[in-house]
Design a protein around this motif. Structure first.
Motif, PDB file in Angstrom:
ATOM      1  N   PHE A 194      -3.902   0.408   3.998  1.00  0.00           N
ATOM      2  CA  PHE A 194      -2.930   1.629   2.853  1.00  0.00           C
ATOM      3  C   PHE A 194      -2.063   1.489   2.643  1.00  0.00           C
ATOM      4  CE2 PHE A 194      -0.671   5.421   3.089  1.00  0.00           C
ATOM      5  CZ  PHE A 194      -1.830   7.536   3.189  1.00  0.00           C
ATOM      6  N   GLN A 195      -1.269   0.340   3.039  1.00  0.00           N
ATOM      7  CA  GLN A 195       0.574   0.270   3.463  1.00  0.00           C
ATOM      8  C   GLN A 195       0.618  -0.068   1.991  1.00  0.00           C
ATOM      9  OE1 GLN A 195       0.890  -2.139   6.558  1.00  0.00           O
ATOM     10  NE2 GLN A 195       2.299   0.246   7.971  1.00  0.00           N
ATOM     11  N   GLU A 196      -0.945  -1.427   1.674  1.00  0.00           N
ATOM     12  CA  GLU A 196      -1.023  -1.835   0.333  1.00  0.00           C
ATOM     13  C   GLU A 196      -1.607  -0.307  -0.947  1.00  0.00           C
ATOM     14  OE1 GLU A 196      -3.207  -6.084   1.388  1.00  0.00           O
ATOM     15  OE2 GLU A 196      -4.525  -4.855   0.396  1.00  0.00           O
ATOM     16  N   MET A 197      -1.918  -0.039  -0.881  1.00  0.00           N
ATOM     17  CA  MET A 197      -2.169   1.290  -1.458  1.00  0.00           C
ATOM     18  C   MET A 197      -1.130   1.975  -1.733  1.00  0.00           C
ATOM     19  SD  MET A 197      -5.634   2.432  -0.194  1.00  0.00           S
ATOM     20  CE  MET A 197      -6.243   3.840  -1.644  1.00  0.00           C
ATOM     21  N   TRP A 198      -0.226   2.050  -0.462  1.00  0.00           N
ATOM     22  CA  TRP A 198       1.393   2.900  -1.162  1.00  0.00           C
ATOM     23  C   TRP A 198       1.939   1.854  -2.295  1.00  0.00           C
ATOM     24  CZ3 TRP A 198       1.851   7.263   0.529  1.00  0.00           C
ATOM     25  CH2 TRP A 198       2.787   8.151   1.142  1.00  0.00           C
ATOM     26  N   LYS A 199       1.784   0.879  -1.550  1.00  0.00           N
ATOM     27  CA  LYS A 199       3.122   0.294  -2.831  1.00  0.00           C
ATOM     28  C   LYS A 199       2.306   0.382  -4.469  1.00  0.00           C
ATOM     29  CE  LYS A 199       4.046  -3.368   0.238  1.00  0.00           C
ATOM     30  NZ  LYS A 199       4.084  -4.390   1.207  1.00  0.00           N
ATOM     31  N   ASP A 200       1.138   0.788  -4.873  1.00  0.00           N
ATOM     32  CA  ASP A 200       1.135   1.191  -5.645  1.00  0.00           C
ATOM     33  C   ASP A 200       0.356   0.010  -6.934  1.00  0.00           C
ATOM     34  OD1 ASP A 200      -0.395   2.693  -8.189  1.00  0.00           O
ATOM     35  OD2 ASP A 200       1.087   3.601  -8.299  1.00  0.00           O
ATOM     36  N   ARG A 201       0.352  -1.011  -6.587  1.00  0.00           N
ATOM     37  CA  ARG A 201       0.266  -2.211  -7.535  1.00  0.00           C
ATOM     38  C   ARG A 201      -0.364  -3.352  -7.105  1.00  0.00           C
ATOM     39  NH1 ARG A 201       5.633  -3.353  -4.798  1.00  0.00           N
ATOM     40  NH2 ARG A 201       5.694  -4.846  -2.996  1.00  0.00           N
ATOM     41  N   SER A 202      -1.090  -4.402  -7.689  1.00  0.00           N
ATOM     42  CA  SER A 202      -2.137  -5.461  -7.673  1.00  0.00           C
ATOM     43  C   SER A 202      -1.980  -6.104  -6.519  1.00  0.00           C
ATOM     44  CB  SER A 202      -2.263  -6.064  -9.184  1.00  0.00           C
ATOM     45  OG  SER A 202      -2.334  -4.801  -9.910  1.00  0.00           O
ATOM     46  N   VAL A 203      -3.186  -6.121  -5.916  1.00  0.00           N
ATOM     47  CA  VAL A 203      -3.211  -7.387  -4.813  1.00  0.00           C
ATOM     48  C   VAL A 203      -4.102  -8.609  -4.858  1.00  0.00           C
ATOM     49  CG1 VAL A 203      -3.590  -7.573  -2.252  1.00  0.00           C
ATOM     50  CG2 VAL A 203      -2.321  -5.427  -3.337  1.00  0.00           C
ATOM     51  N   TYR A 204      -3.968  -9.274  -5.112  1.00  0.00           N
ATOM     52  CA  TYR A 204      -5.398 -10.578  -5.244  1.00  0.00           C
ATOM     53  C   TYR A 204      -4.940 -11.402  -4.225  1.00  0.00           C
ATOM     54  CZ  TYR A 204      -4.573  -9.343 -10.040  1.00  0.00           C
ATOM     55  OH  TYR A 204      -4.792  -8.114 -10.490  1.00  0.00           O
ATOM     56  N   PRO A 205      -7.181 -11.524  -3.600  1.00  0.00           N
ATOM     57  CA  PRO A 205      -7.571 -10.352  -3.741  1.00  0.00           C
ATOM     58  C   PRO A 205      -8.236  -9.392  -3.313  1.00  0.00           C
ATOM     59  CG  PRO A 205      -8.155 -12.408  -2.163  1.00  0.00           C
ATOM     60  CD  PRO A 205      -6.925 -12.705  -2.640  1.00  0.00           C
ATOM     61  N   ALA A 206      -8.192  -8.353  -3.572  1.00  0.00           N
ATOM     62  CA  ALA A 206      -8.315  -6.887  -3.114  1.00  0.00           C
ATOM     63  C   ALA A 206      -9.069  -6.842  -2.356  1.00  0.00           C
ATOM     64  CB  ALA A 206      -8.489  -6.230  -4.820  1.00  0.00           C
ATOM     65  N   TRP A 207     -10.290  -7.555  -2.687  1.00  0.00           N
ATOM     66  CA  TRP A 207     -11.312  -7.115  -1.448  1.00  0.00           C
ATOM     67  C   TRP A 207     -11.212  -7.932  -0.194  1.00  0.00           C
ATOM     68  CZ3 TRP A 207     -16.354  -4.747  -1.618  1.00  0.00           C
ATOM     69  CH2 TRP A 207     -17.567  -4.986  -1.035  1.00  0.00           C
ATOM     70  N   HIS A 208     -11.074  -7.238   0.943  1.00  0.00           N
ATOM     71  CA  HIS A 208     -11.167  -6.892   2.225  1.00  0.00           C
ATOM     72  C   HIS A 208     -11.805  -6.587   3.254  1.00  0.00           C
ATOM     73  CE1 HIS A 208      -7.330  -8.947   1.773  1.00  0.00           C
ATOM     74  NE2 HIS A 208      -7.049  -8.697   0.856  1.00  0.00           N
ATOM     75  N   SER A 209     -11.891  -7.034   3.854  1.00  0.00           N
ATOM     76  CA  SER A 209     -13.510  -7.016   5.037  1.00  0.00           C
ATOM     77  C   SER A 209     -12.866  -6.949   6.078  1.00  0.00           C
ATOM     78  CB  SER A 209     -14.371  -7.886   4.954  1.00  0.00           C
ATOM     79  OG  SER A 209     -14.829  -7.541   3.796  1.00  0.00           O
ATOM     80  N   TYR A 210     -13.629  -5.734   7.186  1.00  0.00           N
ATOM     81  CA  TYR A 210     -13.673  -6.252   8.493  1.00  0.00           C
ATOM     82  C   TYR A 210     -14.168  -6.148   9.171  1.00  0.00           C
ATOM     83  CZ  TYR A 210     -12.530  -5.246  13.305  1.00  0.00           C
ATOM     84  OH  TYR A 210     -11.972  -4.609  15.014  1.00  0.00           O
ATOM     85  N   LYS A 211     -15.253  -6.835  10.286  1.00  0.00           N
ATOM     86  CA  LYS A 211     -16.463  -7.081  10.896  1.00  0.00           C
ATOM     87  C   LYS A 211     -16.509  -7.285  12.207  1.00  0.00           C
ATOM     88  CE  LYS A 211     -17.829  -9.705   6.356  1.00  0.00           C
ATOM     89  NZ  LYS A 211     -18.991 -10.453   6.408  1.00  0.00           N
ATOM     90  N   ALA A 212     -16.996  -6.281  12.694  1.00  0.00           N
ATOM     91  CA  ALA A 212     -17.406  -6.696  13.780  1.00  0.00           C
ATOM     92  C   ALA A 212     -19.002  -6.506  14.552  1.00  0.00           C
ATOM     93  CB  ALA A 212     -16.532  -4.324  14.947  1.00  0.00           C
ATOM     94  N   PRO A 213     -19.656  -7.359  15.572  1.00  0.00           N
ATOM     95  CA  PRO A 213     -21.265  -7.009  15.687  1.00  0.00           C
ATOM     96  C   PRO A 213     -22.408  -5.825  14.994  1.00  0.00           C
ATOM     97  CG  PRO A 213     -19.851  -7.455  17.783  1.00  0.00           C
ATOM     98  CD  PRO A 213     -18.659  -6.655  16.472  1.00  0.00           C
TER      99      PRO A 213
END
Length: 416
Positions: A194-213
């Motif tokens: 959300f904090q990245e989205m709040w800045k409203d500018r490009s993020v590379y790489p933009a795909w991020h994952s949270y993985k639990a069992p």
């Protein structure tokens, strides 16, 4: 509940209770565009209830492609006055000179007005992303997730699914949300997105994952813009999962078939065709497949029809309720289930979230949840099965009501 296909995941009393000791639980929630007001507003009532039960000094962060709900705006403004810190994001296409949005305008002006009596560290804001928040392009800020540092006695609450914070999400759409409770790792990860989205500018790489069992949460954009020379596309979790399916497997009583159910809302484009080809192969190998869609691309539909076993079972889950040939009520879920064999092991697998299977979805802000346990998979499977067998019915056409320039999708939130 059975009459409308809604299966409640626990009572609403704790969501709406003022008792400070009341605790939420991890839960899946569906609403129905048919039925009683409580069935229609089951999801909106949960989100608004969570806003109302966020204690003073806590934080709320909301990302919704569109915000058009008086009850939600009222609850957010009340929370600000109670001492809750609030940040709200929306796609810019939903408020402009051509698209007035009095709900979002009231939220912005209300927050700004009260900010004048607050120190800078306690001020709340609502703003819009221009295109995809984390890509800064012409795609869409299409994600739908809601973060609460505390709700009653529960902490680190994450809600994500297909529902926008709008009246249409209740009265015109079938939607879903999943609520994660007391998950500090997931909450902190999602807050970082959300904090990245709040800045409203490009993020590379933009795909991020949270993985639990037993669960995962992914955030798109999944691929770079066509002209970008940035990191390679990550693996598509849906295409990958379908590629790991075996259609027949042994049980103690004999041989069983893997069951695949989907309600993708939109299934089209290059990505839609890729998924359709994989579904066609699985159907021809003997899997049990049913697809309930709202919008199906022409080429995608052709792939699903032309198989050696006969057409893959598909059904439009949308209805014209007033006879003007324009669809008014429709499935807005983006859900997929696999119940059977994956990697030659007994498996339950579900994908939910905000992402349609369309080319725009690959470059937009999206939340994609993955679940790997039976209760969620079976709940989604039953829900999709019910509506596939009992689809929304359209009224007979009333010729005088049909518009001259007919667009059957004119009444839909076109967030695909």
């Amino acid at each position: 509940a059975e009459a409308t296909g809604v299966r409640a995941a626990g009572p609403l009393d704790c969501w709406l209770s003022s008792r400070p000791t009341c605790r939420l639980s991890n839960s899946l929630t569906f609403n129905s565009a048919y039925g009683s007001k409580s069935e229609k507003y089951r999801i909106i009532n949960k989100i608004v209830g969570a806003i109302k039960r966020t204690p003073r000094g806590e934080q709320i962060r909301i990302m919704s492609w569109n915000i058009m709900s008086n009850s939600a705006v009222d609850a957010l403004l009340e929370a600000q006055r109670r001492g809750v810190l609030i940040y709200v994001l929306m796609d810019a296409t939903n408020q402009s000179r051509e698209v007035p949005n009095p709900y979002f305008a009231r939220l912005q002006s209300g927050l700004t007005r009260y900010n004048k009596v607050l120190p800078s560290s306690r001020r709340s804001y609502a703003k819009k992303c221009q295109g995809a928040c984390r890509r800064g392009n012409s795609a869409s800020a299409h994600a739908k997730f809601f973060l609460f540092s505390a709700v009653g006695a529960s902490q680190n609450v994450v809600i994500q699914g297909s529902a926008n914070l709008t009246q249409a999400s209740a009265g015109n759409q079938w939607n879903d949300i999943y609520t994660y409770v007391d998950k500090s790792g997931l909450y902190n990860f999602t807050r970082g997105i959300f904090q990245e989205m709040w800045k409203d500018r490009s993020v590379y790489p933009a795909w991020h994952s949270y993985k639990a069992p037993t669960y995962e949460l992914h955030f798109s954009p999944r691929i770079a813009n066509p002209n970008d020379a940035h990191p390679a596309t990550p693996r598509d979790p849906l295409y990958d999962a379908l590629g790991r399916v075996q259609c027949k497997y042994s049980t103690s009583s004999g041989t069983a078939r893997t069951v695949i159910r989907s309600a993708p809302d939109v299934l089209r484009g290059v990505w839609g065709d890729q998924i359709a080809r994989r579904l066609r192969v699985l159907w021809e190998r003997g899997c049990s497949v049913k697809i309930g869609y709202t919008i199906l691309g022409a080429s995608t539909g052709a792939i699903l029809r032309r198989t050696s076993r006969g057409p893959v079972p598909v059904r439009q889950l949308a209805a014209d309720v007033d006879g003007d040939k324009v669809l008014d009520k429709y499935f807005h879920l983006k859900a997929w289930t696999i119940n059977g064999s994956m990697d030659n092991k007994r498996a339950y697998w579900t994908m939910n979230g905000s992402s349609n299977v369309s080319d725009l979805s690959r470059v937009s802000d999206e939340n994609i949840g993955i679940f790997k346990f039976a209760s969620v998979t079976l709940a989604y499977q039953r829900h999709i099965e019910y509506w596939f067998n009992n689809p929304p019915r359209s009224r007979a056409v009333v010729p005088s009501r049909v518009p001259a320039n007919l667009d059957p999708y004119a009444n839909m939130e076109k967030d695909y």
